[in-house]
Design an enzyme around this catalytic site. Sequence first.
Site, PDB file in Angstrom:
ATOM      1  N   TRP A  16      31.740  78.934  91.641  1.00 18.94           N
ATOM      2  CA  TRP A  16      31.066  79.100  90.433  1.00 18.94           C
ATOM      3  C   TRP A  16      31.063  80.529  89.875  1.00 18.94           C
ATOM      4  CZ3 TRP A  16      26.864  82.590  89.771  1.00 18.94           C
ATOM      5  CH2 TRP A  16      26.348  82.401  88.658  1.00 18.94           C
ATOM      6  N   HIS A  17      31.391  81.701  90.891  1.00 16.32           N
ATOM      7  CA  HIS A  17      31.481  82.870  90.447  1.00 16.32           C
ATOM      8  C   HIS A  17      32.772  83.099  89.799  1.00 16.32           C
ATOM      9  CE1 HIS A  17      28.192  83.773  93.088  1.00 16.32           C
ATOM     10  NE2 HIS A  17      27.888  84.863  92.512  1.00 16.32           N
ATOM     11  N   GLY A  18      33.826  82.509  90.050  1.00 18.03           N
ATOM     12  CA  GLY A  18      35.112  82.842  89.362  1.00 18.03           C
ATOM     13  C   GLY A  18      36.130  81.864  89.707  1.00 18.03           C
TER      14      GLY A  18
END
Length: 395
Positions: free
Chosen positions: A241-243
């Site tokens: 989700w972060h990247g």
Amino acid sequence: MATFIALNVLFLGIFKYTDMAISLVNVVLKTNYNVLNIQAPLGISFITFQQIAFLVYVYKHPEFKTDALSYSAFISFFPHVLSGPILYAEEYYSQVKEKIGRVNWDNISAGLLLFSIGMAKKVLLADVYGKMVDAGYGAIDTLNFGSVLFVSVAYTLQIYFDFSGYCDMAMGIGKMININLPINFNSPYKAVTIDDFWDRWHMTLTRFLTRHIYIPLGGNRKGVVRTYINILMVFLISGLWHGASLTFVLWGFVHGLVMIISRLFKKSLYKIPKVITQVFTFAFVNFAWVIFRAGSFSAMKQIFMAFLKPGIYLSDIVTTSFDKIGFIDIVFGNKAIEAVVFVLIGLCIVFGAKNSVELVERCKWHRFSAICATLLLIVCMLSFTGTATYIYLRF
């Protein structure tokens, strides 16, 4: 509900992970497809999670009523829409009907102070650390043990003051219009275990992942092995989700693995003095942030290899970047010493000071607090030139 959740995830996947998927296909199949360089809308990750939470809430509470305008206002509530905290429908709607539009001078005072503290975190602390970090990562080959340790700690401070500063500003704006946004940080670097860290860091993301992924997967209700698999799944999803990079997935995997290990030895950890477990927790978090910041496996390898290079002096590139705090030029003394002192000040703040929410809650409103808030705002406004974007805007 399932259909619209799938559509939200699909849109998120198209915007954030298409290029990652093409790159992986090229590596695995030895193809040469061009990446599309799709630009994701600002805040799409936070908006997607918020919409998923909204869909689940409406599904479980059929008596809940809203309309298109109210829903749009909730999803695009401007203070937090770009970088959180993740707001639930029940938290927003319970306040907006009764409180918004009224003038509450206590809330305005508290909101202004919280906003000022958040802006100071970003402009006067995070951005200064960011210059050192960017300089260090831009010249990895020059780093030795001392330099890379300094850069890694600087990034640990940068990401905290950057992200918590944004959340403080969002909460401050919300407070001024009588909307209390959920707390997202509770002095996370004071954590004594990795479980404790995730109870303090990005608290609304932890809450979302627990409620909408960990518990539906079975939580801890289906045996020890299944519990650990569920924990690892949650952290892998958190990393992704972060990247759109495998380094983020690795970062999530490492956190999940250490979470499992800490649970296996939970009873033994309680017997160790808290000071020791706190130091080890901070050291691990700092180590994991290297993976998070690296951007590629090659850069990550170079950073970790730099820890093996003897030397305790700071790279000239890193110290040269330390030229000012906000708009105040640094014109005296040794830049290396000044840079180290500035990092030590940041460590003293995260370990020894009350967090911004505690400060505002305990603050008595009088002329001194008003003057402090005003001075912080003035200094920050004078320092706007060259201010970097927020780290979490990328996510």
